[in-house]
Scaffold this active site. Structure first.
Site, PDB file in Angstrom:
ATOM      1  N   GLY A 190     -70.552 -36.025   1.537  1.00  0.00           N
ATOM      2  CA  GLY A 190     -71.805 -35.832   0.898  1.00  0.00           C
ATOM      3  C   GLY A 190     -71.641 -34.846  -0.442  1.00  0.00           C
ATOM      4  N   GLY A 229     -68.976 -34.456  -2.402  1.00  0.00           N
ATOM      5  CA  GLY A 229     -68.129 -34.679  -3.620  1.00  0.00           C
ATOM      6  C   GLY A 229     -66.797 -35.516  -2.693  1.00  0.00           C
ATOM      7  CG  ASP A 263     -72.763 -33.711   8.377  1.00  0.00           C
ATOM      8  OD1 ASP A 263     -72.928 -34.859   9.211  1.00  0.00           O
ATOM      9  OD2 ASP A 263     -72.153 -33.706   7.422  1.00  0.00           O
ATOM     10  CB  ILE A 305     -57.389 -38.252   0.789  1.00  0.00           C
ATOM     11  CG1 ILE A 305     -57.924 -36.727   0.542  1.00  0.00           C
ATOM     12  CG2 ILE A 305     -55.848 -38.237   0.298  1.00  0.00           C
ATOM     13  CD1 ILE A 305     -57.163 -35.909   1.454  1.00  0.00           C
ATOM     14  N   GLY A 306     -60.567 -39.125   0.064  1.00  0.00           N
ATOM     15  CA  GLY A 306     -62.085 -39.687   0.773  1.00  0.00           C
ATOM     16  C   GLY A 306     -63.189 -38.927   0.098  1.00  0.00           C
ATOM     17  CB  THR A 307     -66.118 -39.864  -1.320  1.00  0.00           C
ATOM     18  OG1 THR A 307     -66.247 -41.236  -0.484  1.00  0.00           O
ATOM     19  CG2 THR A 307     -65.342 -40.274  -2.664  1.00  0.00           C
TER      20      THR A 307
END
Ligand SMILES: *[C@@H]1O[C@H](CO)[C@@H](O)[C@H](O)[C@H]1NC(C)=O
Ligand SMILES: *[C@@H]1O[C@H](CO)[C@@H](O)[C@H](O)[C@H]1NC(C)=O
Ligand SMILES: *[C@@H]1O[C@H](CO)[C@@H](O)[C@H](O)[C@H]1NC(C)=O
Ligand SMILES: *[C@@H]1O[C@H](CO)[C@@H](O)[C@H](O)[C@H]1NC(C)=O
Ligand SMILES: *[C@@H]1O[C@H](CO)[C@@H](O)[C@H](O)[C@H]1NC(C)=O
Ligand SMILES: *[C@@H]1O[C@H](CO)[C@@H](O)[C@H](O)[C@H]1NC(C)=O
Ligand SMILES: *[C@@H]1O[C@H](CO)[C@@H](O)[C@H](O)[C@H]1NC(C)=O
Ligand SMILES: *[C@@H]1O[C@H](CO)[C@@H](O)[C@H](O)[C@H]1NC(C)=O
Ligand SMILES: *[C@@H]1O[C@H](CO)[C@@H](O)[C@H](O)[C@H]1NC(C)=O
Ligand SMILES: *[C@@H]1O[C@H](CO)[C@@H](O)[C@H](O)[C@H]1NC(C)=O
Length: 816
Positions: free
Chosen positions: A559, A561, A675, A555-557
């Protein structure tokens, strides 16, 4: 002959006497004509009692019967002094009403009909009126100031009509008035201070109108007042402390207005007050401990205000309390034990605050409670088994807390102690969702319809839960079976525990020796996990649920992984963040301690980290799954961004600020995110923000390949980081400023940040910096958007010292 004549004469007298027995009296000709003329203008339902106004056959012109059932009452001179047409189904106006011929009226009651049109100013002619009730009709127009001439008036009911305009100051002349009720109309303007002259008024009910401006301090002169209702208006300003002089006051309704400032202690000290409603205002400050003196108070509504601080211990002294509503404020601290003295308590709502600590065992004292709502707080620890004593309960909401451990009962093996929840009345509405509850749900019909979702550790044969692995729950009523299970299970458990201990030791040793340098060890290698769920979630389950980390579940990437969605059980979905295999090298022990610390952090605006699982092939972090995905993905999609209206956006800003303030100021040591960006803000189904990856950047700091991720995301990094490399909370504040501005603009502010200090908020609003994919803010939301803009400007100050703290930001937004 004479005697027969006498007899006849006597008979005649008798007949005449008999005929006079009903003694029917009729109102005077003038009054009759006046009424008949008005009658002819009305629409009268068939079979109406008003047929008694129809002239009698004997052609008596004076034909309105003085004692007719429809409500004419005459005085000694056959002049009409009462007219009562209440609830007669009449429709019409007062245009034809001949006020000048009915000047002897003392009581005039037209309530509960369909009269419409204005109240004619000629009403001033009815100078003998004591009682005027026009309520529950459709009268419109204004309240004629001429009513101020009716000096005898004691009762004036105009409620539930369609009357507009303001209250004429002349009403202040009605010195005899004991009841003035004008509620449920369209009245506006301010409440005239002349009402402070109504020396005898006991009930002053102005609620459900559009009154604005302040509550006049002069109302404090109304020494006879028992009921004051100004709720559901647009009143503003602070609550006048002069009301503290209303020593006879029993009920004070001020809810649903825009009243601000603190609760005046003078009001709290009113000895006879039994019903005080102030909810849905902007009342701020602390709850005065002086409430403890209000021993008569039975109903207290302070919900949906800006109250802060703790619930005073003195509250316990309000022994008569029936309904206590303190929900949706910013109350903190614990639920005072002293509330146990509420012997008669029927409803308690403390939801939507920041109460912490445990639910006190003393709740068992509330024998009469039927509504208990403690949802949306930070209550932790066990649900006390005393809950089982609340035999009158019909609604129980403990959702959205941090309640842990098992639902109270369940001696599960012997079955001797009755289960706390099974002893609750049947048909009760239970909501325990979104807590940290674990263990099997007791077998109890009340749980069939209960909300239990969002408790990863719960199991049982109920919708939304996984089945319990243990066979113990079945055949629970067979004592022999229990003994058998005990005999078999105890040694078995011992062996299993010993085995686990030995394995664990080996695994741990290996972990210490091999840091996972070689990512592709053979299948079935070592694994190690820290999870908060009761063993149900293991490496294999996650592998199965994601089909060995198949792309389809990604469902997403980020920084660190890729992130996968893993449905471990129906309705039990987690997000799994697969780490680059080299993460966490070096000080593995320290890393695990950090993970453990982070899994213990619980805040509704921070994505929960359930645990960490490491294996020779994969290591991953297991998080709470949020259905709406990241703020970034929503803002980037034109379709999804359209659903994000201004109220939602402001709410997102508020909730991000809450989460950040918690990590910076309520955690020890403070945790810095490093972040913050729209990619790390996840949204739940109600568009509440949950900050993800808190602390992970610190966790992964040892991995040099992730340098950029540590320092943050380009476009969100505070300028000082570039030269100082010192990370402080103020770095997060800066990134928050970018995100807040981005929410308003719908896109990254880019270079706008640089010249932000030179622009005013008005300029920004009018320069259409706002996201053009949604309609411009309404005047109400524009105010809030401006607050967000000015806050983000402050957060984007290039000097970190001059940026506000997240605590300040969060507090400021609370008031917006
Ligand atoms: C009733 O009496 C009045 C005079 O008092 C007369 O004018 C009228 O015509 C009479 N009506 C009937 C129906 O007889
Ligand atoms: C008018 O009649 C109704 C009942 O029909 C009664 O409830 C009400 O009190 C009466 N009003 C007055 C002023 O007497
Ligand atoms: C009002 O009552 C008085 C006596 O009580 C009477 O003289 C007078 O005519 C009445 N007025 C009307 C308009 O009927
Ligand atoms: C109330 O009065 C206003 C005018 O003042 C009118 O427009 C409205 O239709 C009325 N409402 C009802 C329900 O009669
Ligand atoms: C009150 O309402 C009327 C319309 O019914 C409006 O003309 C007037 O301006 C309003 N007054 C105030 C003070 O809001
Ligand atoms: C009211 O309460 C306050 C604080 O709880 C207390 O100090 C004070 O003595 C009380 N006053 C009265 C009149 O009971
Ligand atoms: C409890 O309060 C919350 C608001 O804080 C509300 O959403 C919820 O519906 C309430 N629960 C019940 C059972 O009324
Ligand atoms: C509750 O929160 C307060 C801060 O509002 C904190 O000082 C206190 O330690 C907390 N208590 C518990 C039991 O968590
Ligand atoms: C659950 O809810 C359904 C529908 O509201 C109702 O028919 C049923 O009786 C409830 N079951 C229990 C055990 O309360
Ligand atoms: C779960 O409950 C339902 C009805 O309450 C029952 O029919 C079913 O057999 C139960 N399943 C298990 C595995 O106990």
């Amino acid at each position: 002959m004479l005697s027969s004549n006498l007899l006849l004469f006597s008979l005649a007298i008798l007949i005449i006497t008999l005929l006079r027995i009903p003694n029917i009296a009729y109102a005077s000709l003038e009054e009759t004509n006046a009424l008949l003329e008005w009658k002819s203008s009305l629409q009268i339902p068939r079979n109406s009692l008003l047929s008694s106004w129809i002239p009698l056959p004997m052609n008596s012109s004076a034909s309105v019967q003085c004692t007719s059932r429809f409500g004419v009452v005459c005085n000694a001179d056959w002049s009409i002094h009462r007219l009562n047409l209440s609830s007669s189904g009449f429709k019409g106006t007062l245009h034809q009403f001949a006020f000048s011929f009915l000047r002897n009226l003392t009581h005039f009651d037209l309530s509960v009909n369909n009269f419409f049109g204005p109240i004619p100013p000629e009403i001033r002619l009815l100078t003998k009126l004591v009682y005027l009730d026009l309520s529950l009709n459709k009268f419109s127009g204004i309240i004629p100031p001429e009513i101020g001439n009716l000096h005898q008036l004691t009762i004036l009911y105009l409620y539930s009509n369609n009357i507009s305009g303001s209250i004429p100051i002349e009403l202040g002349n009605l010195k005899s008035l004991t009841e003035l009720e004008v509620s449920n109309n369209q009245l506006n303007g301010s409440i005239p201070s002349s009402l402070g002259n109504l020396d005898n008024v006991q009930r002053l009910i102005l609620k459900d109108n559009k009154f604005s401006g302040p509550i006049p301090t002069e109302l404090g002169n109304l020494k006879s007042l028992t009921h004051l209702g100004v709720s559901n208006n647009q009143l503003s300003g602070s609550i006048p402390s002069s009301l503290g002089a209303l020593t006879s006051l029993v009920a004070l309704y001020m809810h649903y207005n825009q009243l601000s400032g603190p609760i005046p202690i003078q009001i709290v000290n009113l000895k006879s007050l039994s019903d005080l409603r102030m909810k849905n205002n902007q009342i701020s400050g602390f709850i005065p401990p002086e409430f403890g003196n209000s021993t008569q108070l039975q109903r207290l509504y302070l919900s949906s205000n800006h109250l802060v601080g703790e619930i005073p211990k003195e509250f316990g002294k309000m022994k008569s309390m029936l309904y206590l509503y303190l929900s949706d404020n910013q109350l903190s601290g614990i639920i005072p034990l002293e509330l146990q003295f509420y012997e008669f308590l029927e409803k308690l709502d403390l939801s939507g605050n920041r109460l912490n600590g445990s639910i006190p065992k003393s709740i068992g004292h509330w024998a009469h409670i039927h509504y208990l709502n403690l949802s949306n707080n930070q209550l932790s620890e066990k649900i006390p088994s005393e809950i089982g004593k609340l035999g009158q309960l019909t609604e129980l909401d403990l959702s959205q807390n941090l309640l842990t451990e098992e639902i109270p009962s369940e001696n599960r093996l012997s079955g001797s102690n009755p289960n706390a929840f099974t002893s609750l009345p049947s048909g009760i509405d239970i909501d325990l969702s979104n807590n940290e509850l674990t263990g099997p749900v007791p077998f109890c019909s009340n749980f069939v319809n209960a909300s239990l979702q969002g408790n990863l550790g719960l199991c049982g044969n109920f919708t939304g839960l996984k089945f319990c692995a243990s066979p113990i729950l079945n055949k629970r009523n067979d004592p022999l079976h229990h003994q058998l299970i005990l005999v078999i299970m105890l040694p078995l458990i011992g062996v299993i525990l010993l085995g686990l201990y030995v394995c664990g030791l080996i695994v741990y040793r290996k972990q210490m020796i091999h840091s996972p340098q070689n990512p592709f060890d053979e299948e079935g290698g070592d694994h190690f996990s820290i999870t908060n769920f009761d063993g149900g979630v293991v490496y294999d389950d996650i592998l199965k649920a994601t089909n060995d980390f198949d792309e389809a579940y990604c469902i997403g990437t980020g920084g660190y992984g890729a992130v996968y969605k893993a449905e471990l059980q129906p309705n039990n979905v987690v997000a799994v963040k697969k780490l680059h295999s080299s993460s966490g090298n070096g000080d593995h022990n320290g890393f695990l301690n950090e993970v453990r610390a982070l899994t213990n952090i619980r805040h509704r605006n921070i994505v929960k980290l359930y645990g960490y699982c490491s294996h020779a092939r994969h290591s991953f972090l297991i998080y709470e799954y949020l259905e709406k995905g990241s703020l970034g993905s929503i803002l980037r999609s034109n379709d999804l961004a359209k659903d994000l209206d201004w109220l939602k956006r402001v709410n997102i800003v508020k909730t991000i600020a809450n989460g950040l303030a918690y990590m910076h100021h309520d955690c020890s040591p403070p945790i810095i995110h490093r972040d913050i960006s729209i990619a790390n803000i996840l949204l739940d189904s109600d568009y509440g923000a949950h900050i993800s990856d808190f602390g992970t950047s610190k966790l992964l700091k040892l991995d040099s390949s992730n340098w950029t991720a540590i320092a943050g995301t380009y476009g969100y990094i505070s300028p000082e980081l570039a030269y100082t490399m010192v990370i402080t909370e103020k770095c997060d504040v800066y990134s928050f400023g970018v995100v807040a501005l981005e929410l308003v603009m719908g896109k990254h502010p880019g270079e706008l940040i640089a010249y932000l200090p030179t622009l005013s908020d008005d300029h920004l609003v009018h320069a259409n910096v706002g996201d053009s994919r949604i309609p411009p803010p309404s005047s109400q939301s524009e105010k809030q958007v401006k607050i967000v803009l000015s806050l983000s400007r402050a957060c984007l100050n290039s000097n970190p010292q001059e940026r506000p703290t997240m605590h300040q930001v969060s507090n400021f937004l609370m008031k917006a």
